[in-house]
Design an enzyme around this catalytic site. Structure first.
Site, PDB file in Angstrom:
ATOM      1  N   TYR A  11       0.834  -1.212   0.000  1.00  0.00           N
ATOM      2  CA  TYR A  11       0.000   0.000   0.000  1.00  0.00           C
ATOM      3  C   TYR A  11       0.869   1.262   0.000  1.00  0.00           C
ATOM      4  CZ  TYR A  11      -2.898   3.681   2.126  1.00  0.00           C
ATOM      5  OH  TYR A  11      -3.518   4.855   2.426  1.00  0.00           O
ATOM      6  N   ASP A  50      13.005 -12.052  -2.301  1.00  0.00           N
ATOM      7  CA  ASP A  50      13.090 -11.810  -0.874  1.00  0.00           C
ATOM      8  C   ASP A  50      14.214 -10.820  -0.558  1.00  0.00           C
ATOM      9  OD1 ASP A  50      12.081 -13.743   1.606  1.00  0.00           O
ATOM     10  OD2 ASP A  50      13.914 -12.593   1.995  1.00  0.00           O
ATOM     11  N   ALA A  73       9.823  -3.295   3.179  1.00  0.00           N
ATOM     12  CA  ALA A  73       9.425  -4.707   3.152  1.00  0.00           C
ATOM     13  C   ALA A  73       9.445  -5.290   4.554  1.00  0.00           C
ATOM     14  CB  ALA A  73      10.379  -5.486   2.241  1.00  0.00           C
ATOM     15  N   SER A 116       7.969   3.747  12.211  1.00  0.00           N
ATOM     16  CA  SER A 116       6.576   3.856  12.652  1.00  0.00           C
ATOM     17  C   SER A 116       6.438   4.586  13.978  1.00  0.00           C
ATOM     18  CB  SER A 116       6.016   2.436  12.817  1.00  0.00           C
ATOM     19  OG  SER A 116       4.798   2.460  13.501  1.00  0.00           O
ATOM     20  N   TYR A 140       6.179  -5.301  16.943  1.00  0.00           N
ATOM     21  CA  TYR A 140       6.332  -4.559  15.683  1.00  0.00           C
ATOM     22  C   TYR A 140       7.157  -3.284  15.916  1.00  0.00           C
ATOM     23  CZ  TYR A 140       4.879  -1.435  11.887  1.00  0.00           C
ATOM     24  OH  TYR A 140       4.863  -0.535  10.845  1.00  0.00           O
ATOM     25  N   LYS A 144      11.103  -2.030  14.683  1.00  0.00           N
ATOM     26  CA  LYS A 144      11.406  -0.777  13.960  1.00  0.00           C
ATOM     27  C   LYS A 144      12.566  -0.055  14.640  1.00  0.00           C
ATOM     28  CE  LYS A 144       8.400  -0.998  10.653  1.00  0.00           C
ATOM     29  NZ  LYS A 144       8.801  -1.073   9.243  1.00  0.00           N
ATOM     30  N   ASN A 169      -0.650   7.558  11.059  1.00  0.00           N
ATOM     31  CA  ASN A 169      -1.632   6.689  10.395  1.00  0.00           C
ATOM     32  C   ASN A 169      -1.823   7.029   8.919  1.00  0.00           C
ATOM     33  OD1 ASN A 169      -2.077   6.447  13.330  1.00  0.00           O
ATOM     34  ND2 ASN A 169      -3.658   5.023  12.681  1.00  0.00           N
ATOM     35  N   PHE A 207     -13.173  -0.066  18.924  1.00  0.00           N
ATOM     36  CA  PHE A 207     -12.427  -0.752  19.981  1.00  0.00           C
ATOM     37  C   PHE A 207     -12.237   0.126  21.218  1.00  0.00           C
ATOM     38  CE2 PHE A 207     -10.323  -3.141  16.241  1.00  0.00           C
ATOM     39  CZ  PHE A 207     -11.314  -4.117  16.260  1.00  0.00           C
ATOM     40  N   ARG A 220      -6.078   9.402  16.714  1.00  0.00           N
ATOM     41  CA  ARG A 220      -4.938   9.158  15.845  1.00  0.00           C
ATOM     42  C   ARG A 220      -4.733  10.340  14.897  1.00  0.00           C
ATOM     43  NH1 ARG A 220      -4.380   5.973  19.061  1.00  0.00           N
ATOM     44  NH2 ARG A 220      -4.072   3.722  18.964  1.00  0.00           N
TER      45      ARG A 220
HETATM   46  N1  UFG Z   1     -10.054   0.806  15.274  1.00  0.00           N
HETATM   47  C1  UFG Z   1     -11.353   0.485  15.631  1.00  0.00           C
HETATM   48  N2  UFG Z   1     -11.988  -0.477  14.907  1.00  0.00           N
HETATM   49  C2  UFG Z   1     -11.408  -1.128  13.878  1.00  0.00           C
HETATM   50  C3  UFG Z   1     -10.084  -0.798  13.519  1.00  0.00           C
HETATM   51  C4  UFG Z   1      -9.431   0.179  14.241  1.00  0.00           C
HETATM   52  O1  UFG Z   1     -11.908   1.048  16.562  1.00  0.00           O
HETATM   53  O2  UFG Z   1     -12.046  -2.026  13.284  1.00  0.00           O
HETATM   54  C5  UFG Z   1      -9.370   1.854  16.026  1.00  0.00           C
HETATM   55  C6  UFG Z   1      -8.093   1.358  16.675  1.00  0.00           C
HETATM   56  O3  UFG Z   1      -8.381   0.820  17.945  1.00  0.00           O
HETATM   57  C7  UFG Z   1      -7.271   2.642  16.740  1.00  0.00           C
HETATM   58  C8  UFG Z   1      -7.734   3.436  15.510  1.00  0.00           C
HETATM   59  O4  UFG Z   1      -8.980   2.851  15.135  1.00  0.00           O
HETATM   60  O5  UFG Z   1      -7.599   3.366  17.873  1.00  0.00           O
HETATM   61  C9  UFG Z   1      -6.779   3.320  14.342  1.00  0.00           C
HETATM   62  O6  UFG Z   1      -6.494   1.943  14.153  1.00  0.00           O
HETATM   63  P1  UFG Z   1      -5.685   1.405  12.892  1.00  0.00           P
HETATM   64  O7  UFG Z   1      -5.622  -0.083  13.023  1.00  0.00           O
HETATM   65  O8  UFG Z   1      -6.252   1.978  11.645  1.00  0.00           O
HETATM   66  O9  UFG Z   1      -4.246   2.041  13.079  1.00  0.00           O
HETATM   67  P2  UFG Z   1      -3.270   1.966  14.324  1.00  0.00           P
HETATM   68  O10 UFG Z   1      -3.270   3.317  14.962  1.00  0.00           O
HETATM   69  O11 UFG Z   1      -3.516   0.810  15.186  1.00  0.00           O
HETATM   70  O12 UFG Z   1      -1.920   1.600  13.589  1.00  0.00           O
HETATM   71  C10 UFG Z   1      -1.158   2.535  12.923  1.00  0.00           C
HETATM   72  C11 UFG Z   1      -0.382   1.860  11.814  1.00  0.00           C
HETATM   73  C12 UFG Z   1       0.601   0.887  12.380  1.00  0.00           C
HETATM   74  C13 UFG Z   1       1.437   1.562  13.415  1.00  0.00           C
HETATM   75  C14 UFG Z   1       0.581   2.196  14.463  1.00  0.00           C
HETATM   76  C15 UFG Z   1       1.387   2.960  15.466  1.00  0.00           C
HETATM   77  O13 UFG Z   1      -1.258   1.205  10.952  1.00  0.00           O
HETATM   78  O14 UFG Z   1       1.427   0.406  11.360  1.00  0.00           O
HETATM   79  O15 UFG Z   1      -0.309   3.116  13.850  1.00  0.00           O
HETATM   80  O16 UFG Z   1       0.814   2.799  16.719  1.00  0.00           O
HETATM   81  F1  UFG Z   1       2.241   0.681  14.023  1.00  0.00           F
END
Ligand code: UFG
Length: 336
Positions: A11, A50, A73, A116, A140, A144, A169, A207, A220
Site C-alpha cells: 500500500y 526476498d 518490506a 513507525s 512490531y 522498527k 496513520n 475498539f 490518531r
Molecule cells: N479501530 C477500531 N476499529 C477497527 C479498527 C481500528 O476502533 O475495526 C481503532 C483502533 O483501535 C485505533 C484506531 O482505530 O484506535 C486506528 O487503528 P488502525 O488499526 O487503523 O491504526 P493503528 O493506529 O492501530 O496503527 C497505525 C499503523 C501501524 C502503526 C501504528 C502505530 O497502521 O502500522 O499506527 O501505533 F504501528
C-alpha cells in the site's frame, strides 16, 4: 537516481514508487508479493524475491546500477506481532539485517527506511517529537527501533547515509493512479469503515470508548499516503545532495477520535454507518499525534492534503472503484 524500492508493491510502497517516478527517479521494485500486489506496480521494473536473498540483491544492484534504496518490506500487522513475535524478529530484524548488510557491501549507501509511530508506545507528551522516549508496546514497534539502531551502526562503520520516517496513520489513495489500500485481512480503521459502507461488513467495531479522550475513543493522526510518499522523495533528495540524515515523524499534527473518523466517513459517503462499541484492542495507545516540525524545517515537507475529509474522499474513490481491492475487475472509473 536509480532507486530500489523493497516492498514497493504494498500500500505505502506503491505510492512511494509513484512519487519517486513523478519526479524522474528510475525505480526498481523488489517484493515477495506476500502482502503486496503486482497490479499496484504495473509500469515499473519488478523483481519477485526476498530481501534476504543475497545473491539476488547483489545481482540487482549491479544489473540496474542501483544508487539508493527505500526499505518498506516488513511484517506490519501490529496484533500479529504479539501472537508471533518470532515472525517479526526473523523478518523485520533478521532479514532486514541481511538486506542492509548486502546493500551496503554492494556499494548502496543511501537508504530511506519505513519506521513507525509504534516506536513510542504510549506517549507521555503530545504532540510527539522525535526526541520522545521510545517505549514500544508491541513487537512490531520494537523491530522498527532495532532497524533504526542497525542503520546508526552502519553509518558509523560503513558511512551509510540514512533517514527513518516514523509514519503515523497512513490513509487515502493517489486518485487517478489506480492504486489504493488493499490488505488481507484488513485491520485499519478507514478501509474497514468504507468496506462497511460498501456492504462488505455488517458494522464497524469501535475498539473501546473508555479511554481518557473527550469521547472515550482512541485518537490518531491521519496522514494522506501521497503526502507521506513525497517525504520519501525529499529524504532521498536530501541524502543524495549530501545533507545529514536522521529520524523524522510524519503526521499532520491533528488528532481525530474513532467516532470522529466515523462521522467524517458518513459525511463523505453520504451514508449512515453501523458502528458498535466493542472491547478495547490490546496494545492501542489512547492518543497518538505527531509533531512534524523537524521534517518541515529540515526537508521543507508540507502536507498537500492535510484535511481528514480530503483523505477519506480519496480513500472512498479507491474503495468504490475497487470494492474487491486488486483481485477483481474495476467497477467504475475512479477518475470520474
Ligand atoms: N479501530 C477500531 N476499529 C477497527 C479498527 C481500528 O476502533 O475495526 C481503532 C483502533 O483501535 C485505533 C484506531 O482505530 O484506535 C486506528 O487503528 P488502525 O488499526 O487503523 O491504526 P493503528 O493506529 O492501530 O496503527 C497505525 C499503523 C501501524 C502503526 C501504528 C502505530 O497502521 O502500522 O499506527 O501505533 F504501528
Amino acid at each position: 537516481m536509480r532507486v530500489l524500492v523493497a516492498g514497493g508493491a504494498g500500500y505505502i510502497g506503491s505510492h512511494v514508487v509513484l512519487a519517486l517516478q513523478q519526479v524522474g527517479h528510475q525505480v526498481i521494485v523488489l517484493d515477495n508479493l506476500q502482502t503486496g500486489h503486482r497490479e499496484a506496480v504495473e509500469n515499473v521494473p519488478f523483481v519477485l524475491g526476498d530481501i534476504a536473498d543475497e545473491t539476488l540483491l547483489i545481482r540487482l544492484v549491479s544489473e540496474y546500477k542501483i544508487e539508493a534504496a527505500v526499505h518498506l518490506a516488513a511484517e506490519s500487522t501490529v496484533g500479529l506481532s504479539m501472537q508471533d513475535p518470532g515472525l517479526f524478529f526473523k523478518h523485520n530484524t533478521g532479514k532486514g539485517a541481511v538486506f542492509l548488510d548486502t546493500l551496503v557491501k554492494s556499494g548502496v549507501k543511501i537508504l530511506v527506511f519505513s519506521s513507525s509511530a509504534a516506536v513510542y508506545g504510549s506517549p507521555i507528551n503530545m504532540p510527539i517529537c522525535e526526541t520522545h522516549r521510545l517505549n514500544p508496546v508491541n513487537v512490531y514497534g520494537a523491530t522498527k527501533i532495532m532497524f533504526e539502531e542497525m542503520m546508526r551502526w552502519y553509518e558509523q562503520v560503513y558511512g551509510l547515509r540514512w533517514i527513518a520516517l516514523r509514519y503515523f496513520n497512513a490513509a487515502g489513495a493517489a486518485v487517478g493512479h489506480g492504486i489504493g489500500e488493499d490488505h488481507n485481512p484488513e485491520t485499519h480503521l478507514i478501509p474497514i469503515i468504507l468496506q462497511t459502507v460498501l456492504g462488505k461488513r455488517q458494522k464497524v467495531n469501535i475498539f473501546g470508548n473508555d479511554y481518557s479522550t473527550p469521547d472515550g475513543t482512541c485518537i490518531r493522526d491521519y496522514i494522506h499516503v501521497s503526502d507521506l510518499s513525497r517525504a520519501h522523495v525529499l529524504a532521498m533528495d536530501a541524502l543524495s545532495a549530501g545533507e545529514a540524515g536522521g529520524i523524522y515523524n510524519l503526521g499532520n499534527g491533528q488528532g481525530f477520535s474513532v467516532q470522529e473518523v466515523v462521522k467524517v466517513c458518513e459525511r463523505v459517503t453520504g451514508q449512515k454507518i453501523a458502528a458498535e462499541i466493542a472491547p478495547r484492542r490490546q496494545g492501542d495507545p489512547p492518543i497518538l499525534v505527531a509533531s512534524a516540525d523537524r521534517i518541515k524545517s529540515d526537508l521543507g515537507w508540507t502536507a498537500e492534503h492535510p484535511e481528514l475529509e480530503g483523505i477519506v474522499t480519496s480513500a472512498w474513490k479507491w474503495h468504490r472503484s475497487h470494492p474487491w481491492g486488486y483481485s477483481k475487475p474495476v467497477l467504475k472509473d475512479e477518475r470520474k
